[in-house]
Write an enzyme that holds these catalytic residues in place. Structure first.
Site, mmCIF file in Angstrom:
data_model
loop_
_atom_site.group_PDB
_atom_site.id
_atom_site.type_symbol
_atom_site.label_atom_id
_atom_site.label_comp_id
_atom_site.label_asym_id
_atom_site.label_seq_id
_atom_site.Cartn_x
_atom_site.Cartn_y
_atom_site.Cartn_z
ATOM 1 N N GLU A 362 0.836 -1.223 0.000
ATOM 2 C CA GLU A 362 0.000 0.000 0.000
ATOM 3 C C GLU A 362 0.863 1.263 0.000
ATOM 4 O O GLU A 362 0.524 2.276 0.619
ATOM 5 C CB GLU A 362 -1.020 -0.025 1.131
ATOM 6 C CG GLU A 362 -2.068 -1.090 0.848
ATOM 7 C CD GLU A 362 -3.402 -0.886 1.519
ATOM 8 O OE1 GLU A 362 -3.715 0.249 1.900
ATOM 9 O OE2 GLU A 362 -4.121 -1.887 1.640
HETATM 10 N N1 COS Z 1 -6.458 12.334 -2.936
HETATM 11 C C1 COS Z 1 -7.017 12.978 -3.973
HETATM 12 N N2 COS Z 1 -6.310 13.391 -5.052
HETATM 13 C C2 COS Z 1 -4.987 13.115 -5.071
HETATM 14 C C3 COS Z 1 -4.350 12.445 -4.023
HETATM 15 C C4 COS Z 1 -5.143 12.048 -2.920
HETATM 16 N N3 COS Z 1 -4.600 11.408 -1.878
HETATM 17 N N4 COS Z 1 -3.029 12.315 -4.288
HETATM 18 C C5 COS Z 1 -2.843 12.904 -5.486
HETATM 19 N N5 COS Z 1 -4.021 13.387 -5.957
HETATM 20 C C6 COS Z 1 -4.257 14.111 -7.199
HETATM 21 C C7 COS Z 1 -3.369 15.362 -7.213
HETATM 22 O O1 COS Z 1 -4.038 16.454 -6.589
HETATM 23 C C8 COS Z 1 -3.183 15.574 -8.674
HETATM 24 O O2 COS Z 1 -4.357 16.195 -9.203
HETATM 25 P P1 COS Z 1 -4.288 17.270 -10.420
HETATM 26 O O3 COS Z 1 -3.844 16.454 -11.602
HETATM 27 O O4 COS Z 1 -5.683 17.761 -10.543
HETATM 28 O O5 COS Z 1 -3.286 18.300 -10.009
HETATM 29 C C9 COS Z 1 -3.125 14.174 -9.247
HETATM 30 O O6 COS Z 1 -3.799 13.340 -8.297
HETATM 31 C C10 COS Z 1 -1.709 13.670 -9.450
HETATM 32 O O7 COS Z 1 -1.047 13.775 -8.183
HETATM 33 P P2 COS Z 1 0.545 13.724 -8.027
HETATM 34 O O8 COS Z 1 1.164 14.657 -9.055
HETATM 35 O O9 COS Z 1 0.874 13.929 -6.590
HETATM 36 O O10 COS Z 1 0.851 12.234 -8.490
HETATM 37 P P3 COS Z 1 2.207 11.437 -8.610
HETATM 38 O O11 COS Z 1 2.209 10.746 -9.913
HETATM 39 O O12 COS Z 1 3.373 12.314 -8.263
HETATM 40 O O13 COS Z 1 2.062 10.277 -7.517
HETATM 41 C C11 COS Z 1 2.102 9.239 -5.355
HETATM 42 C C12 COS Z 1 1.760 10.475 -6.206
HETATM 43 C C13 COS Z 1 3.584 8.900 -5.356
HETATM 44 C C14 COS Z 1 1.677 9.659 -3.948
HETATM 45 C C15 COS Z 1 1.251 8.023 -5.825
HETATM 46 O O14 COS Z 1 1.680 7.575 -7.094
HETATM 47 C C16 COS Z 1 1.285 6.866 -4.850
HETATM 48 O O15 COS Z 1 0.561 6.844 -3.843
HETATM 49 N N6 COS Z 1 2.123 5.841 -5.111
HETATM 50 C C17 COS Z 1 2.118 4.635 -4.316
HETATM 51 C C18 COS Z 1 1.152 3.657 -4.889
HETATM 52 C C19 COS Z 1 0.808 2.577 -3.926
HETATM 53 O O16 COS Z 1 0.485 2.810 -2.779
HETATM 54 N N7 COS Z 1 0.858 1.341 -4.432
HETATM 55 C C20 COS Z 1 0.466 0.222 -3.671
HETATM 56 C C21 COS Z 1 -0.677 -0.422 -4.366
HETATM 57 S S1 COS Z 1 -1.826 -1.218 -3.359
HETATM 58 S S2 COS Z 1 -0.837 -2.665 -2.488
#
Ligand code: COS
Length: 381
Positions: A362
């Site tokens: 996660e």
């Molecule tokens: N809630 C709502 N919206 C969100 C959000 C959240 N928690 N996190 C990001 N967003 C939105 C951002 O606001 C942004 O919106 P806009 O395009 O309108 O500006 C968009 O999503 C993209 O966000 P961001 O640029 O932060 O995305 P990234 O590609 O940099 O990725 C991370 C962010 C690294 C946090 C994400 O890819 C992540 O959580 N990775 C881990 C995945 C994971 O947990 N995998 C396990 C799978 S399940 S075992």
């Protein structure tokens, strides 16, 4: 607890503790060793409501708040984190439907999860782990639906699920902005389950590849908006990460209890080893971190219950700190037990193996720290 639990929370905590003690602990080592999932127990946990705690009662769930869910999950994970992971995977798969599904989707797909059916959350791919926006599973719009092609990996309940919540891109060039989420039935032609993974820990949970080859998904199975999949995934993970924190706290508590008991009984140099400061300092550090982790988990859950805006930072803190704590506490607990801790006759080495994934799944703890840092920076704007 520094705050008073409601009588309902206390009852649920007690029921979960007794279930963990009587039903989960006695079989934990056997299924860990065999690397098999105790399907009857998982289905029983589903029917008892342990895998649909926060789903409203009108959709067959427990209808409890996130705090109660975390308290219950800590107890179950104290029994076995692998078996509990199978149960919590159901709620991870259900959140996208609960949060973004329409009434018809909720009525069709949520109630079966409280009646022995299983679901799996399909986000991760070989080339899209931390970078969830890099998903390459393609959803091609066609008449009355979409055709899915791609491979998902490391999917909890992948081989057992009755349906999947699947994230796919409509345009590979647009990254996170082109993701969509779908509900895909297990018996859809072209859907197959690939390799079953052999894991270091949480071995009683089922982890597989899920493969989509020209799988038709009707348009009524699209979740939320067509390009809204990334937000669905992130919002789901924000709510689900405190649950991982609770799992980690459950493992750490089990390990601390065993180590403390051992240090009272194990006599060396003429007295129980718990009389030596070398051991006491370890127990104190383990206990402090465990309490701090539990408080961060409760804080994130309480914020989730207040439902006011994003809880990304609090949720990431709970998951990262509790995951690191589980690893720290189990490593120290094993050290206290010395050679006995290292032997498979005792549960300690399993706790340590189970703890490791808490820093990875996660979202790795490094990703959690990125999310926390972004939250800190955002708060200064
Ligand atoms: N809630 C709502 N919206 C969100 C959000 C959240 N928690 N996190 C990001 N967003 C939105 C951002 O606001 C942004 O919106 P806009 O395009 O309108 O500006 C968009 O999503 C993209 O966000 P961001 O640029 O932060 O995305 P990234 O590609 O940099 O990725 C991370 C962010 C690294 C946090 C994400 O890819 C992540 O959580 N990775 C881990 C995945 C994971 O947990 N995998 C396990 C799978 S399940 S075992």
């Amino acid at each position: 607890m520094p705050f008073k639990l409601s009588s309902e929370q206390e009852v649920m905590q007690k029921v979960a503790r007794e279930y963990a003690e009587n039903k989960i602990r006695p079989i934990a080592a056997k299924y860990d060793e065999a690397e098999e999932t105790p399907l009857e127990i998982i289905k029983e946990m589903s029917r008892l409501g342990f895998s649909t705690l926060t789903i409203p009662e009108e959709y067959g769930g427990g209808g409890v708040d996130a705090l109660t869910a975390c308290l219950v999950i800590e107890e179950l994970a104290w029994g076995c984190a692998g078996i509990t992971t199978s149960a919590t995977a159901n709620s991870l798969a259900a959140y996208p439907i609960l949060l973004f599904g329409n009434e018809e989707q909720k009525k069709k797909y949520l109630p079966p999860l409280s009646n022995g059916k299983l679901a799996a959350f399909c986000l991760t791919e070989p080339g899209a782990g931390s970078d969830a926006g890099a998903i390459s599973t393609l959803a091609t719009p066609v008449d009355k639906g979409f055709i899915l092609n791609g491979n998902k990996c490391f999917i909890t309940n992948g081989g057992l699920a009755d349906y999947y919540t699947v994230f796919a891109t409509i345009d590979r060039k647009k990254g996170a902005r082109a993701l969509s989420a779908f509900i895909v039935d297990r018996n859809s032609p072209g859907l197959s389950v690939g390799k079953k993974e052999s894991k270091m820990g949480i071995r009683a949970s089922n982890t597989t590849e899920v493969i989509f080859e020209d799988v038709f998904v009707p348009e009524e199975n699209l979740l939320g908006k067509k390009y809204g999949g990334f937000r669905i995934a992130m919002t789901t993970l924000d709510l689900s990460r405190p649950i991982i924190g609770a799992l980690a706290v459950g493992i750490a508590r089990a390990a601390l209890e065993k180590a403390a008991q051992y240090s009272k009984e194990r006599v060396q140099f003429g007295k129980p080893i718990g009389h030596f400061q070398a051991i006491q300092l370890k127990l104190a550090e383990m206990a402090m971190r465990l309490e701090a982790a539990r408080m961060l988990v409760c804080r994130a859950a309480i914020l989730a219950d207040k439902k006011k805006g994003r809880i990304s930072g609090a949720s990431a803190m709970a998951k990262a700190y509790a995951g690191d704590t589980a690893m720290y506490v189990t490593t120290e607990a094993l050290q206290i037990m010395g050679g006995y801790g290292y032997m498979r006759d005792y549960p300690m080495e399993k706790y340590m193996r189970d703890a490791k994934i808490m820093q990875i799944y996660e979202g790795t703890n490094e990703i959690q720290k990125m999310i926390i840092a972004q939250d800190v920076l955002r708060s200064l704007k």
